[in-house]
Design an enzyme around this catalytic site. Sequence first.
Site, PDB file in Angstrom:
ATOM      1  N   GLU A 110     -84.092   4.062  32.369  1.00 27.20           N
ATOM      2  CA  GLU A 110     -83.587   2.811  32.287  1.00 27.20           C
ATOM      3  C   GLU A 110     -82.964   2.577  31.023  1.00 27.20           C
ATOM      4  O   GLU A 110     -82.040   2.309  30.553  1.00 27.20           O
ATOM      5  CB  GLU A 110     -85.311   2.170  31.858  1.00 27.20           C
TER       6      GLU A 110
ATOM      7  N   GLU B 140     -87.500  -2.799  25.572  1.00 19.80           N
ATOM      8  CA  GLU B 140     -88.158  -3.502  26.525  1.00 19.80           C
ATOM      9  C   GLU B 140     -88.422  -3.268  27.749  1.00 19.80           C
ATOM     10  O   GLU B 140     -89.140  -3.267  28.232  1.00 19.80           O
ATOM     11  CB  GLU B 140     -87.010  -4.107  25.955  1.00 19.80           C
TER      12      GLU B 140
END
Length: 994
Positions: A153, A80
Site C-alpha cells: 500500500e 488509512e
Amino acid sequence: MEKGEKKCPKPRWPEGARRGGFLIERLTELSEIRTTVYLIRHEETGARILDLHCDDRENVFAIAFLTPPSKSNGLPHILEHSVLAGSVNYPVKDAFNELLRSTLQTFLNAFTYPDRTVYPVASQVHADFYNLARVYLDLVFRPLLRRETFAQEGYHFELAAPDNPQSPLLVSGVVYNEMKGAYSSPDNLMYKAIQEHLFPDTVYRFDSGGEPEEIVKLTYDEFVAFHRTYYTPANACFFFYGNIPPEDHLEFLSGVLASLDKRPAFYTIPRQRRWRKPRVVKRPFPILGGEDPSKKGVVNVAWLLTENNDVFETLILHIVSGILVGTAAGPLRKALIDSRLGEDLSPVTGFEAEMRETFFVAGLRGTDSQKARDIEALILRALNEIVARGIDRDLVEAVLHQVEFAGKEIVRGAYPYGLKLMGQAFQTWPYGGDPVQAINFPVLIEEVIRRWEKRPRLFEEAIEKWLLANNHRLLCIMEPSFSYLEEREKKMATYLAKVRKNMKESDLARIREEMNRLRVYQMTPDSPAAVGKMPRLKRSDLERKIETIPTEIDEEKALTVLKHDLFTNGIAYLDLAFDISSVPEEDVPYLPLLGKLMGGMGAAGLNYEEMVKRVALNLGGISIHPTCGLLFANKAEVWQRMVVRARFLYRKAEEAMATLGDLITSCDFTDEKRVEDLLMEQKNRLASSIVPSGHLVAKMMAASSFSLPAWREEQWEGRTQLIVVSRALESFRENPHAWVEKMMELKDKVMRRAGLVVNLTADEEGLHLLKEKLPTILDRLHDAQIGTLEGPFLPERRHRGVAVPAEVSYVAGAIPAPGYGEKAVAAMMVASKYLSNGYLYRTIRVQGGAYGGSCVYDPASGVFTFLSYRDPHIVRTLEAYREAARLLFGGTLEEEEVEKAVIASIGAMDRPLDPAGKGFVALTRFLAGITDDYRQALREAILDMSPANLSQEVREVFAGVEEKMVIAVLGSEERLNAANEELSEKMLLEPLFT
Ligand SMILES: [Zn+2]
C-alpha cells in the site's frame, strides 16, 4: 428521508444522565432538521460520541482521528490504506474489499484530510450496519499492519531484473502511484501550493497524502509508531446518524471500547502566526509540448481568514464568497473575467473551511504568469470598489436564497445524506468546536439574515476586515513548465541511483527476498478460517422484490406528463425532455454547448447578469444536457433527449416557471463577449478534467464505436467534446455573428413541443402546483416539425492512444454487450462485479500497483469496459483484461465468489436515491421502455444466478475477446510508444487536441 411526521425522535435520556459508562453531556432537539442530537462521552477512555437520531433509514457511522503530519511522507494516507488490510479479529488481507463485496453497504470508504483521517460506513439494513461498524472499529484500533501491507500500500523497492546484480532500483506501491498521479494534476498542485504557503508554520505545510519523493524515505517503524500515537479512543470522534435508536449504539460501543487504550489525547492543530506583510510564491506545473506557456499560467490571491470554530463568522464568509464569485453576476468574478487578463476563473477560486483556519482564494487561469502583479492589483481595486459602492441587494438576496435552498434540499448524490452532516460536524469538532452548532444550518442562516437586516453593510464590512485590511495574503503564481514531469522523474532516478549505490550485496539480497515475500503474500489466498470470520450476508437475506418509484402517466394533447408523488421537503422538481432525434447529425455535437449558453446568457430583455440573479433568486438550479440510451430489447433503436432540469421551492413556483419559460423560449445570445467567456470556461473545464478522470475519458473512447449511446457519450462528454469546444471557439472568433446565429437556429430545432415529455417530482401539494403552472411554459413553445435526416454514423473501430501530461496511465478495453431486454443482462451484471472485485482488483491494483482496476457494464448503451486508474502499466494491464475474460468461462467459478458478486449487484441496484434522482431514473426508464415487471424478472435472475449459469450465459459476450476488444489508453508519449512496440495491433497515437 421518508415521508413522516415533522417532529424530532423522542429523547431517550435527559442531559447529564449516566448510562453504562457513558455521560450524556448534551441533548438538543433540532426541529428544523427533525433530528435529536446527543453529545456523549465514554468516561473511561474519553471517547467523544455524536448521535444524530432522525428517521432516515440509511444509517451512517464514522470515526475520525486527528492525524497531524510532521513530514510530507504520506504517513496518514498510507495508514488509512493499511488499516483496512486486516485486523486481529478479521485477519483477511483485504478486509475493505471483503466488506465491499459481501455486505449491503451503501457507502464504504476512508479519507485522509490535511489534519485528520475519517472512516465512514453506511447501510440501510440494521444487522449489516453493525457488521460494518464492528469490522471498521476493529480495523482502525487493532490493525495487523503487516510489513507486506506497508510494502504493497505504501511503497517498496524492486530490482528491475532481480537476477541481474547491476539492475537499477524501481519503486512501486499503491499510495506511491496514486500520489504520482496527484502530482501530475495542475489543479491539485495549485491547491497544494496555496495550502502549504498560506500556513508555513503549521502542519498544513506538509502533504498528508504524501509527496512521491518523500514517501520513499518513510520507514516501517515510523509507520507503526504513528498508528500507536494517534489511533486511540481519546483522540477519536465517533459519529452516528440515522433511525437506529441511540441506546443500540451505546450498547454496541461499550463492548468495543472496554478493551481499548485509555491514554488521554492532547493533540491539537496550532494556529498560523499572522503576517505583517503579504507574500509571494511561484511554483511550476506540467504542460504539454506545443502548448503556449504565455496562455497557460495560473495566478491566485489567497487570504487566511477566521478559525472555522467560529461557525457564524465562517457562514458570513461563505456567503461573502458566494456574493463575490459564486455566480456569473458576482462583482469580483466579473471584474476578473472582464479584465481579459486570463481566460477564466482559477478552479480553486472560492472559500475553504476544511482546515482549522479558513481561507478564500480568487484568481485567473489561462494567463501569462508575468501578469501576476496586475491581477493582484485588479482584485484589490475591485474589492475596494465593491465596498465603496455597496453590494447590490438583489445579489445578496439571490445568494441567501441559494444557501437556504441548499440547506433544505434532500440530496443523496454519490454520498448518503448523513455524510453531509458528518462532514459539517468533523469540520470543527476534532479541534474542540461545537458540532451541534455546526450542523444546525437553518438556524444559523436565519440568524445571518436577521443581522444583515439590522446591519445592511454586514457583508461589505466582512470584505473590509477579512480581505482588504488583512495582510495574511498570498500571491501564488503557477508557472507552466514543459520539463516539470521529466525533472521530477530525473530527481527520483537520481535519488534511487544514490540509494542503489550505497547498497551492499546484503541489502540487495534483502530487497530480492522482500519482493519474493510480497509476491507470495499477494498470491496466497486468505485461509478459509480467516474469511469465515468476516460477517456476511447470504443471498437468502436479500429482498426479492424490487423497489418501485410511484409514476402516474398522463397523455394529453400529444403531450406526455409523468408524475412522481414523493416527499421532497417543499421543493419541486421539473424535467422537460425535448426530443432531439431529428436534430441534424452535424449539429448534434453542439448540444452540450447549447445547454451551457441557454443556462448562462441573458433572456427576455435582461442581460446575463440580471438573468443570473433572477435564476439564483427563484430557482435552486437549472441544468440543460443531452442524453441518450438504447430502447428496450431493440439494439437498433435509441431514444435521444435534451433534458432541462429545474428545481425550486414551492413558494417560488410562479416566478420560477416564468424565469424558466424565458430561458428556453426567449434566450438571447447576442452578447458576443459573454458567449466567448462561456466557450473559454467550458474549454478549460473540460481540458482540466481529462487527466483527473482519465479512466472515464479512455472508457468513452474505447466504447465509442459499439453503439449510438456510447458514441453520443464520447461526443458530448469525452475527448471529442473537448475538440468540438476548441473548434467552436475558433470558428466563433472567426465569425461571431454567424456562429451565434447557428446556435439560435439549433435552439429552435430542439425546444419544440412535438414529442416533449414532462416529468414532475414533488408531493401531492407540489404536483398540483406544478401541473397548474405548467402552461406558463408549454404555451410558449412552438410546434414545428423537422424532417428526419441521414445518419448517424459511428466512428471507425480502432485502438487509440492519447498523449497526456501524466506519470501514470489510464487503460480501457471495451467489447460490445447486450442492452436491456436482451439475453444475458443479469449474468453480465453479476460478471462485472465478479471480475471487478476479484481478479481485476487483485491483478491490477494489488499486484500491479495501480490505484484502481475494474470493469463496468452498461446495458443502457450495450457496452462492457475494462478500465484502470493511475496505472504504472499498459501492456500488462491489457493482458490482464484478456485473461479476466477467459477466466469467466474457462475455469470453474467458485460458488462463494459468485454469491458475493450477486450481493454486490443487488447492492448496486438498491443504492438509495434522493427524490430528484428517483424522478429522473423513472423518466429514463419510461423513455427506454423498461417496465417494473422486467426489473422484477431481472432481479430474480440475478438472485438465482448459479456459477454454471453465469459462465454459460456470458460465454457468447466474452468469446473471442482478443478480436473484439477495442482499446484506448491515456498516458505519456513515451509510455504509449513503448506499449505500441509490444502490441501486435498498434494503437493510433494522437495528441489530446487534433
Ligand atoms: Zn489513497
